[in-house]
Design a protein around this motif. Structure first.
Motif, PDB file in Angstrom:
ATOM      1  N   GLU A 231      67.420  27.628  58.744  1.00 45.96           N
ATOM      2  CA  GLU A 231      67.483  27.584  57.396  1.00 45.96           C
ATOM      3  C   GLU A 231      68.812  26.892  57.081  1.00 45.96           C
ATOM      4  O   GLU A 231      69.177  25.683  56.195  1.00 45.96           O
ATOM      5  CB  GLU A 231      67.622  28.992  56.727  1.00 45.96           C
TER       6      GLU A 231
ATOM      7  N   ALA B 250      63.857  22.964  62.753  1.00 44.38           N
ATOM      8  CA  ALA B 250      62.671  23.863  61.965  1.00 44.38           C
ATOM      9  C   ALA B 250      62.953  25.169  61.691  1.00 44.38           C
ATOM     10  O   ALA B 250      62.761  25.683  60.420  1.00 44.38           O
ATOM     11  CB  ALA B 250      61.284  23.893  62.426  1.00 44.38           C
ATOM     12  N   GLU B 251      63.639  25.831  62.458  1.00 39.26           N
ATOM     13  CA  GLU B 251      63.753  27.374  62.393  1.00 39.26           C
ATOM     14  C   GLU B 251      65.108  27.764  61.827  1.00 39.26           C
ATOM     15  O   GLU B 251      65.332  29.069  61.794  1.00 39.26           O
ATOM     16  CB  GLU B 251      63.441  28.020  63.698  1.00 39.26           C
TER      17      GLU B 251
ATOM     18  N   THR C 227      62.432  20.348  53.495  1.00 41.34           N
ATOM     19  CA  THR C 227      63.032  21.904  53.883  1.00 41.34           C
ATOM     20  C   THR C 227      63.480  22.414  52.910  1.00 41.34           C
ATOM     21  O   THR C 227      63.876  23.426  52.959  1.00 41.34           O
ATOM     22  CB  THR C 227      63.359  21.908  55.361  1.00 41.34           C
TER      23      THR C 227
ATOM     24  N   CYS D 230      64.250  14.668  55.623  1.00 37.63           N
ATOM     25  CA  CYS D 230      63.939  16.145  56.329  1.00 37.63           C
ATOM     26  C   CYS D 230      64.646  17.131  55.603  1.00 37.63           C
ATOM     27  O   CYS D 230      64.434  18.370  55.637  1.00 37.63           O
ATOM     28  CB  CYS D 230      64.653  16.015  57.888  1.00 37.63           C
ATOM     29  N   HIS D 231      65.802  16.816  54.945  1.00 41.87           N
ATOM     30  CA  HIS D 231      66.437  17.907  54.245  1.00 41.87           C
ATOM     31  C   HIS D 231      65.741  18.227  52.869  1.00 41.87           C
ATOM     32  O   HIS D 231      65.793  19.390  52.654  1.00 41.87           O
ATOM     33  CB  HIS D 231      68.019  17.691  53.942  1.00 41.87           C
TER      34      HIS D 231
ATOM     35  N   LEU E 201      57.812  18.870  61.219  1.00 44.51           N
ATOM     36  CA  LEU E 201      57.957  20.032  60.257  1.00 44.51           C
ATOM     37  C   LEU E 201      56.518  20.191  59.406  1.00 44.51           C
ATOM     38  O   LEU E 201      56.018  21.223  59.074  1.00 44.51           O
ATOM     39  CB  LEU E 201      59.016  19.629  59.173  1.00 44.51           C
TER      40      LEU E 201
ATOM     41  N   TYR F 206      56.637  23.758  58.210  1.00 45.44           N
ATOM     42  CA  TYR F 206      57.793  24.524  57.975  1.00 45.44           C
ATOM     43  C   TYR F 206      58.291  23.719  56.918  1.00 45.44           C
ATOM     44  O   TYR F 206      59.383  23.613  56.507  1.00 45.44           O
ATOM     45  CB  TYR F 206      58.863  23.761  59.511  1.00 45.44           C
ATOM     46  N   LEU F 207      57.527  22.992  56.018  1.00 44.07           N
ATOM     47  CA  LEU F 207      58.095  22.347  54.703  1.00 44.07           C
ATOM     48  C   LEU F 207      58.061  23.437  53.772  1.00 44.07           C
ATOM     49  O   LEU F 207      57.663  24.686  53.731  1.00 44.07           O
ATOM     50  CB  LEU F 207      56.841  21.262  54.426  1.00 44.07           C
ATOM     51  N   ASP F 208      59.051  23.041  52.789  1.00 44.18           N
ATOM     52  CA  ASP F 208      59.299  23.842  51.613  1.00 44.18           C
ATOM     53  C   ASP F 208      58.395  23.401  50.716  1.00 44.18           C
ATOM     54  O   ASP F 208      59.095  22.354  49.754  1.00 44.18           O
ATOM     55  CB  ASP F 208      60.868  23.885  51.303  1.00 44.18           C
ATOM     56  N   ASN F 209      57.276  23.631  50.535  1.00 44.78           N
ATOM     57  CA  ASN F 209      56.325  22.997  49.483  1.00 44.78           C
ATOM     58  C   ASN F 209      56.715  23.014  48.024  1.00 44.78           C
ATOM     59  O   ASN F 209      56.692  22.166  47.398  1.00 44.78           O
ATOM     60  CB  ASN F 209      54.672  23.320  49.735  1.00 44.78           C
TER      61      ASN F 209
ATOM     62  N   ARG G 292      66.530  22.065  52.174  1.00 45.35           N
ATOM     63  CA  ARG G 292      68.045  22.225  52.594  1.00 45.35           C
ATOM     64  C   ARG G 292      69.129  21.365  51.903  1.00 45.35           C
ATOM     65  O   ARG G 292      69.580  20.567  52.778  1.00 45.35           O
ATOM     66  CB  ARG G 292      67.998  22.549  54.124  1.00 45.35           C
TER      67      ARG G 292
END
Ligand code: SF4
Length: 889
Positions: free
Chosen positions: A284, A281-282, A314, A310-311, A229, A234-237, A316
């Motif tokens: 959401e 990754a893709e 991202t 991992c959640h 990720l 693919y990270l949600d920075n 999530r």
């Protein structure tokens, strides 16, 4: 025509953490036990559906096998005598040896009200935290993982997320069998299903992608995912910066896990792994759904955090259709977590810090709140073994079967100075170790609440009167408390009073610091409690209608309100294969059974799917060890042994076997899978490593088999004979309850002397007659007076013995005028695939051969798979197998 008055009760299924709503209607008001069960269409967990276990609930009611009165030293007694003895023994031990010399071992079957008073008594008044629960064995790593990440044992997700997700990743979960109603919700939605599991379970059969990873390699896989990720942006920075701590440390540790290295370590192809990484990754809206395959490991907490990382990375979490969702096994595992059922927690999500200890003392007006965590399950039974614990009270659970090193635990209980068991069932491996037996009420009689896996509190409502002298668990505990001098604090007269106090405590000096808060229910009146609708906690001023998802505001229960990433260094299982024990054993549930079968084992239809512990082995291993389909085999580990029937299956990788967890010594010889597991545990949670056990396998040298049918009274003698038998000829036995008696299946070295056994069992019954027939294939004996007493059919191959179901019916019918007719041959047995509609494998195979090439076509014609749906995976496997063999031809 006059409309019949509907006499119904809405309650909750007592089996698993899905927490399905159940509607009860009385078929005959004159007979309270004559009830019909169906799913409650309005319950938000199941919307009217029930799996095969829930649908068979009415079969488990009735007094057969119930503990109906107290027993002391093996003699029936009255409540006052039994409770005086227990209270005096507890008081004496506490006075002489201190509060840590006594212990409670509880269960996720208890209602929250039972759990609450048990914890209050032990941790607040007796002054020890030596109180643990069988939930330690199934989800304590999930608790520890959530607490490390979120600062609270708080499940962020809800079942609606399964409907809304576009991707569901099932890790170490065979939900198709263990949580069938949730699995049907997953299938009904649009989500792709990825299954991460070393074996091809029923769930794996139905997945879009199955990663058959090496046992115990889950943490590495999710480290690899975190690295992927980050590498591919693919990270949600924003989420990481605003709402979390420790990302860089976690990523630094995960950096070493490249795609190639992860694939190599996990034993899967890089191509497959990349497909999963890209999908995750893709997508959401991704839910990670995990269970015992993750938790029952010596690094289970780390695996939980590897998934949660991992959640968090991202973002999530707390949004519709996304989140890390740990699913509970037991109906009230979550309720136990709320009241502090684990030895390392206090009530209402408090921990052992001075503020909380003080807070609890003030709220309860408790004289001696425990100051430090108590012994977790494994250490507790070790302390029983060493004599440190001198009195243990076990409520509604069967540790002599379910604990690792089960044989050693049973032996420790037999040697313990005082074992008290309160249960609704009279005869279990654990009740047989007890000095004091206390009859408890069961499902249908109990009144209180349970909390399911999505934090939803539902009512269990009574619709039957307690049989015999059975009492509610909370009443029994309060009786002990009052005899120990705590009448004021334990003077409850109805469960609603306990629930109110539980709700008040949840809000006491909470101020938003503790996740569990149902303070809005603090003043609930009895009438409101009686009609309480299912509701998800928290239920407080901020969330008066409850709350579906947690953490959607990005605030967590940590000191600074941020979630924690945990750097994960994957660890191999503590138990490792070696030259002596070269194979891995994995264990889990069967589709139609629950725990140690103390309830489901009484429902005859639930045994149609599998009546003996079936051990799956890859055909290649089977060849190596001279094992054929149906061979009785023994598994040996450094700790113990287990036996069952071999099922050859490509679903198992070579070198790996699978065995069910349910069977006990009460039901079969050498049946406990837990006897094989070493008591090694996760350092954070204390949860045992059940899923990776090194074993060896061998075929039992059976050359003769016998089926015995007998009424209850003879079955009791037979059971005693089997348990005391020194007869070296006997290699294995198991039993199946049927209407009017039991069927026993024996496996032997040499042919059974039926006449000799019959004489031993029935020699003292007057007016007995014998008939006997012998043929090349088998020998048959029938013994009767005015009713059938014993029917024995013995032969050299178990496959040649007749259809057992048909034999069982002899116990229900009148003796024929010519009793020898009972010895006439019946065709060999059939395997039932669809339990609800009683459709056999042979019928399905024949229908496929006749051109029914889809689940729908088979359902329309035979009805299979159209009710609870739990059998769909097996029907699909049959469809594939029959097609493949037809194509080969
Ligand atoms: Fe009961 Fe089955 Fe629902 Fe679980 S899924 S609660 S066992 S009906």
């Amino acid at each position: 025509m006059a409309t019949k008055k509907f006499l119904g009760t809405q309650t909750t299924c007592p089996y698993c953490g899905v927490g399905c709503g159940v509607s009860i209607s009385h078929k005959n008001p004159a007979d309270p036990a004559a009830i019909a069960v169906c799913g409650n269409r309005h319950h938000p967990s199941n919307f009217g559906r029930l799996c095969v276990k829930g649908a068979a609930l009415s079969e488990t009611l009735g007094d057969r096998g119930r503990l109906l009165r107290p027993y002391l030293h093996g003699q029936a007694t009255d409540w006052d005598t039994a409770m005086s003895f227990v209270a005096n023994a507890f008081a004496e031990n506490i006075r002489k040896h201190g509060p840590d010399s006594v212990a409670f071992y509880l269960s996720g079957q208890l209602l929250t009200e039972d759990y609450y008073v048990a914890n209050k008594l032990m941790k607040g008044f007796i002054g020890t935290a030596n109180i643990d629960t069988n939930s330690r064995l199934c989800m304590s790593s999930a608790v520890a993982g959530y607490k490390r990440a979120f600062g609270a044992d708080a499940v962020p997700c809800c079942y609606k997320d399964l409907d809304r997700a576009n991707l569901i990743v099932l890790i170490g979960s065979n939900a198709a069998w263990t949580h069938p109603i949730l699995f049907q919700r997953m299938q009904a939605g649009n989500a792709k299903l990825v299954v991460i599991d070393p074996r091809v379970s029923a769930t794996g059969e139905l997945a879009d992608l199955h990663l058959d990873i090496r046992p115990g390699s889950d943490a590495a896989l999710f480290n690899g995912l975190l690295n992927f990720l980050a590498q591919h942006q693919y990270l949600d920075n924003h989420y990481i910066q605003q709402h979390t701590n420790g990302f860089q440390e976690a990523l630094t540790t995960a950096r070493t896990w490249s795609l190639q290295q992860t694939a190599l370590h996990c034993g899967v192809s890089a191509k497959k792994l990349l497909a999963f990484f890209q999908l995750f990754a893709e997508t959401e809206k991704t839910v990670s759904f995990y269970s015992q395959g993750v938790n029952q490991s010596s690094s289970g907490t780390d695996k939980n955090n590897a998934i949660i990382n991992c959640h968090l990375a991202t973002g999530r979490i707390g949004t519709a259709g996304a989140g890390p969702f740990s699913i509970t096994g037991q109906p009230n595992a979550m309720g136990g977590r709320e009241v502090g059922g684990l030895a390392n927690t206090l009530a209402a999500h408090m921990t052992f810090n001075p503020d909380n200890i003080n807070r609890l003392g003030r709220f309860w007006h408790a004289p001696r709140v425990a100051l430090t965590p108590g012994l977790n399950a494994v250490d507790m039974f070790r302390a029983v073994e060493s004599g440190q614990i001198k009195a243990i009270w076990i409520m509604a659970t069967n540790p002599a079967v379910s604990m690792p090193e089960a044989g050693r635990v049973a032996e420790a209980l037999r040697k313990c100075a005082l074992v008290i068991v309160s249960d609704c069932v009279a005869d279990t491996d654990t009740t047989r170790c007890a000095e004091v037996l206390l009859p408890a009420t069961s499902w249908g009689e109990k009144n209180g609440t349970v909390t399911n896996a999505e934090r939803r509190i539902s009512r269990q409502r009574p619709f039957l009167h307690p049989p015999g002298e059975a009492r509610h668990d909370w009443q029994i505990i309060c009786d002990l408390a009052q005899r120990l001098g705590y009448s004021e604090a334990f003077g409850y007269s109805h469960p609603v009073e306990i629930f109110r106090e539980h709700a008040r405590l949840s809000g006491f000096e909470n101020n938003g610091r503790r996740a569990f808060d149902i303070s809005l229910l603090s003043d609930i009146q009895r009438q409101e409690y009686d009609v309480l609708e299912p509701v998800q906690w928290p239920v407080n001023q901020v969330n008066p209608q409850g709350r579906a998802r947690l953490f959607n505001d990005g605030r967590f229960f940590t000191a600074n309100g941020r979630a924690h990433f945990v750097p994960i260094t994957p660890r191999a299982p503590l138990q490792q294969t070696c030259a002596l024990y070269p194979l891995w054993l994995n264990s889990g549930r069967m589709r139609d059974q629950w725990h140690t079968m103390t309830r489901t084992g009484h429902a005859r239809t639930l045994l149609d799917h599998s009546e003996i512990a079936e051990i799956q082995i890859n055909p290649q291993d089977a060849r190596q060890y001279n094992i054929e389909e149906g061979t009785l085999i023994a598994l040996n580990s450094a700790q113990g042994k287990m036996s069952g029937r071999a099922t050859l299956s490509e679903a198992q990788k070579p070198g790996q076997l699978f065995a069910p967890i349910h069977w006990s010594e009460t039901l079969a010889r050498d049946a406990r899978v837990s006897a094989l597991a070493a008591a090694v545990v996760d350092p954070h949670s204390g949860q045992p490593e059940f899923k990776q056990v090194p074993i060896q396998v061998e075929a039992l040298p059976c050359s003769s088999y016998a089926t015995l049918i007998c009424p209850d009274i003879v079955a009791k003698k037979l059971w005693q004979w089997l348990h005391s038998a020194k007869d070296k000829n006997l290699l294995h036995w198991y039993r199946v309850p049927c209407t009017g008696g039991y069927r026993y299946e024996l496996a032997l070295h040499h042919p059974l002397n039926g006449r000799g056994l019959g004489t031993q069992l029935l020699g003292d019954i007057h007016g007995m007659h014998w008939q006997q027939i012998e043929s090349l294939k088998n020998q048959r004996w029938v013994v009767y007076n005015d009713t059938l007493q014993l029917l024995i059919i013995a032969g050299n191959r178990w496959q040649d013995l007749p259809d057992r179901r048909s034999l069982e019916r002899y116990l229900e019918m009148a003796l024929p005028r010519v009793p020898a007719k009972l010895l006439h041959p019946i065709a060999p047995g059939v395997k039932i695939i669809c339990t609800c509609m009683q459709v056999s494998r042979a019928q399905i195979t024949k229908a496929i051969g006749n051109g029914m090439h889809s689940l729908a076509a088979l359902g329309n014609t035979l009805g299979c798979g159209t009710h609870c749906g739990s059998c769909k995976a097996e029907i699909l496997t049959l469809l594939r197998t029959v097609h493949a063999s037809t194509a080969e031809e």
